[in-house]
Design a protein around this motif. Structure first.
Motif, short mmCIF file in Angstrom:
data_model
loop_
_atom_site.label_atom_id
_atom_site.label_comp_id
_atom_site.label_asym_id
_atom_site.label_seq_id
_atom_site.Cartn_x
_atom_site.Cartn_y
_atom_site.Cartn_z
N PHE A 1 46.20 43.09 42.75
CA PHE A 1 47.36 43.88 43.45
C PHE A 1 48.05 42.85 44.39
O PHE A 1 47.53 42.39 45.49
CB PHE A 1 46.87 45.04 44.38
CG PHE A 1 46.49 46.27 43.54
CD1 PHE A 1 46.87 46.31 42.29
CD2 PHE A 1 45.55 47.06 44.16
CE1 PHE A 1 46.13 47.37 41.55
CE2 PHE A 1 44.94 48.09 43.47
CZ PHE A 1 45.63 48.47 42.08
N VAL A 2 49.26 42.54 44.02
CA VAL A 2 50.38 41.65 44.96
C VAL A 2 51.16 42.47 45.66
O VAL A 2 51.91 43.25 45.06
CB VAL A 2 50.96 40.46 44.13
CG1 VAL A 2 51.63 39.62 44.87
CG2 VAL A 2 50.13 39.74 42.98
N VAL A 3 50.88 42.63 47.10
CA VAL A 3 51.63 43.61 47.77
C VAL A 3 52.58 42.94 48.44
O VAL A 3 52.43 41.89 49.21
CB VAL A 3 50.58 44.22 48.91
CG1 VAL A 3 51.24 45.50 49.43
CG2 VAL A 3 49.55 44.80 47.89
N PHE A 4 53.88 43.70 48.47
CA PHE A 4 54.95 43.08 49.33
C PHE A 4 55.39 44.71 50.35
O PHE A 4 55.16 45.69 49.79
CB PHE A 4 56.31 42.81 48.50
CG PHE A 4 55.83 41.52 47.72
CD1 PHE A 4 56.07 40.23 48.41
CD2 PHE A 4 55.37 41.56 46.41
CE1 PHE A 4 55.88 38.91 47.59
CE2 PHE A 4 55.00 40.51 45.83
CZ PHE A 4 55.42 39.04 46.50
N GLU A 20 48.92 37.25 33.69
CA GLU A 20 50.12 38.14 34.29
C GLU A 20 49.36 39.64 33.78
O GLU A 20 49.91 40.58 34.31
CB GLU A 20 51.12 37.98 33.31
CG GLU A 20 51.87 36.91 33.73
CD GLU A 20 51.31 35.32 33.42
OE1 GLU A 20 51.81 34.33 33.94
OE2 GLU A 20 50.25 35.04 32.58
N SER A 21 48.43 40.02 32.79
CA SER A 21 48.02 41.02 32.19
C SER A 21 47.26 41.79 33.39
O SER A 21 47.25 43.09 33.38
CB SER A 21 47.17 41.00 31.10
OG SER A 21 46.20 40.38 31.31
N GLN A 22 46.64 41.09 34.36
CA GLN A 22 46.02 41.72 35.33
C GLN A 22 46.84 42.04 36.82
O GLN A 22 46.18 42.62 37.47
CB GLN A 22 44.82 40.64 35.76
CG GLN A 22 43.54 40.80 34.99
CD GLN A 22 43.68 40.01 33.73
OE1 GLN A 22 44.42 38.92 33.78
NE2 GLN A 22 43.13 40.32 32.56
N ILE A 23 48.01 41.27 36.84
CA ILE A 23 48.84 41.41 38.01
C ILE A 23 49.53 42.90 38.05
O ILE A 23 50.14 43.35 37.12
CB ILE A 23 49.60 40.29 37.99
CG1 ILE A 23 48.98 39.04 37.98
CG2 ILE A 23 50.80 40.62 39.30
CD1 ILE A 23 50.08 37.73 37.85
N ARG A 24 49.72 43.65 39.31
CA ARG A 24 50.22 44.54 39.48
C ARG A 24 50.97 44.46 41.04
O ARG A 24 50.26 44.23 41.79
CB ARG A 24 49.43 45.94 39.63
CG ARG A 24 48.51 46.18 38.59
CD ARG A 24 49.41 46.74 37.34
NE ARG A 24 48.37 47.06 36.10
CZ ARG A 24 47.77 46.11 35.37
NH1 ARG A 24 48.17 45.02 35.28
NH2 ARG A 24 47.16 46.69 34.44
N ILE A 25 52.39 44.58 40.67
CA ILE A 25 53.19 44.14 41.61
C ILE A 25 53.63 45.47 42.67
O ILE A 25 53.90 46.60 41.90
CB ILE A 25 54.22 43.32 41.76
CG1 ILE A 25 53.97 42.16 41.05
CG2 ILE A 25 55.26 43.16 42.75
CD1 ILE A 25 55.31 41.24 40.50
N ILE A 26 53.18 45.50 43.80
CA ILE A 26 53.46 46.68 44.56
C ILE A 26 54.53 46.60 45.78
O ILE A 26 54.34 45.66 46.66
CB ILE A 26 52.11 47.09 45.42
CG1 ILE A 26 51.11 47.50 44.02
CG2 ILE A 26 52.23 48.39 46.46
CD1 ILE A 26 49.34 47.66 44.75
#
Length: 470
Positions: A219-222, A244-250
């Motif tokens: 989880f890459v949180v902004f 990239e398949s594991q990344i979720r941008i929040i």
């Protein structure tokens, strides 16, 4: 004069009333029942079947893959040693992002720790200075990083290589929670762009890379106030390349903005991240406010709720597929070890063919390492075995590898056989082509026994595109 005083008094009353109203809004806790429902925390799992599959996977690794890994010192090439703790560990969810964007608050919200003595400390200033691992335990307690690294039963013992300064910045928190029986959370220090890496006292990027390599979900949180991309964040996304398949941008704290402003911030986030994420389609960005209080009034509450449930479904998918993911990971690791063994074997054979009685061993091998294409080192591997050219390692890496490990330390694959144990190449081939696929098939055949066949297979529904907004 009296009129001016009256106006000031009325203004103070109005401000006080507004503040009390805002406090009432933020003090109302949100319903969390959808978290348990989406993550299916009430469902009982067949722990025996899962443990048996893990033991079978561990045995395949130790008997078929690790012998070649050790014989040709693969860990010195890629610096990724697989321990029993890593094989048996739960899926890891890693939280990354700038400081004070709500990473710790999000973990508190998912675990229901708000207003409990065990909640992670949060605030408007940079509050998390440690790598915090939240994991399951029989009772609530904290575990020092030195203890975590010393415990071989855990998957964190390799972190000892980053030094004692880092271990002082590593802490574990154990608690008896249903979600933590299935997943482990890792909270990281926020990225501060104006701080030099050496000021942290340990190799921050190298530590992040260690966790990234082992994370099942990232989880890459902004938040709307921290969308700038600096050198440290740019370096982080370079480390995420290939995952990239594991990344979720929040995009967190979305209810702080009106709808029109939120659209602009959403576009600005895409604009900032576009040069950093090398994928054909834009990444999926989840827009919501992950904390325990009700959404702010006059905001897109239904949208935020749907986004939150969608993210929870992603998390649940990782939890349910954890055994399949481990098998796939070990098989991928086995393929890399096999390719490495074949390459070292080819280097050894070429060296022996070019050596003569009057040859200088160092000069001969230096010529081979400097120009492997001249001796068809890599092409011969592609021609004789079922190896994809996209899986071949960097050629320059072998110059450094053989600089540390002399070629005379290695035997050819034909000599790596025994009457009782068999040949290393045959065992790893069997693991990759037969044993691991068979284990995966046995898991899939018994998957989700409590669901109907329609629920288990999706009844022909198209799979979700994790990058496209639903």
């Amino acid at each position: 004069m009296k009129g001016a005083v009256s106006i000031c008094f009325l203004s103070l009353l109005l401000l006080q009333a507004t503040a009390e109203e805002e406090e009432d809004v933020t003090s109302v806790l949100r319903d969390r029942s959808h978290i348990d429902e989406t993550l299916r925390l009430a469902m009982e799992e067949k722990a025996g079947d899962y443990a048996a599959a893990l033991e079978r996977l561990r045995k395949i690794y130790h008997t078929s893959i690790k012998p070649m890994e050790q014989a040709y010192k693969y860990n010195e090439l890629r610096q990724h040693e697989i321990s029993d703790g890593e094989i048996t560990s739960k899926p890891m969810v890693l939280f990354l992002g700038p400081w004070s964007v709500g990473k710790s608050s999000m973990i508190n919200y998912l675990l229901g720790l708000h207003d409990s003595p065990y909640q992670l400390y949060t605030g408007a200033e940079p509050t998390t200075s440690e790598f915090t691992v939240i994991m399951h335990g029989e009772k609530i307690r904290s575990v020092e990083g030195i203890v975590m690294a010393a415990d071989s039963s855990r998957s964190f013992s390799p972190l000892e290589k980053f030094g004692q300064n880092f271990l002082e910045k590593l802490i574990g928190i154990e608690m008896p929670h249903k979600l933590l029986e299935r997943v482990t959370f890792v909270d990281t220090p926020g990225i501060i762009e104006n701080r030099k890496q050496q000021e942290r006292g340990y190799p921050f990027n190298d530590v992040c890379q260690w966790f990234i390599d082992r994370a099942d979900l990232i989880f890459v949180v902004f938040d709307p106030t921290k969308l700038d991309v600096g050198l440290e964040l740019e370096m982080l996304f370079r480390q995420l390349k290939g995952r990239e398949s594991q990344i979720r941008i929040i995009l967190n704290k979305a209810d702080n903005l009106a709808t029109q402003d939120l659209m602009r911030v959403y576009g600005a986030l895409f604009w900032s991240l576009a040069p950093l994420i090398n994928v054909t389609e834009p990444p999926r960005v989840y827009v919501s406010s992950f904390w325990p209080y009700e959404y702010a009034p006059d905001t897109s509450r239904e949208l935020f709720k749907r986004e939150e449930i969608s993210l929870l479904e992603d998390l649940n998918q990782v939890i349910e597929n954890r055994m399949e993911n481990k098998i796939a990971f070990i098989r991928q690791h086995g393929i890399r070890v096999r390719i490495h063994g074949l390459l070292v074997d080819r280097y050894v054979q070429t060296f022996k063919e070019k050596m003569s009685f009057f040859s200088d061993p160092e000069l001969v091998f230096q010529e081979i390492v400097d120009d492997p294409d001249k001796f068809y080192i890599f092409k011969s591997i592609l021609a004789k075995t079922n190896v994809s050219k996209f899986d071949l390692p960097n050629r320059d890496a072998y110059r450094d590898f053989f600089g540390i490990n002399p070629i005379t330390n290695f035997k050819p694959l034909s000599a790596q056989c025994s009457y009782i144990g068999g040949c290393l190449l045959d065992k790893i081939e069997k693991a990759i082509t037969t044993e691991l696929p068979a284990l995966l098939s046995s898991i899939n055949s018994g998957k989700q026994p409590g669901l109907s066949s329609c629920e288990a297979t999706g009844c022909g529904e198209k799979p979700k595109n994790r990058y496209r907004k639903n």
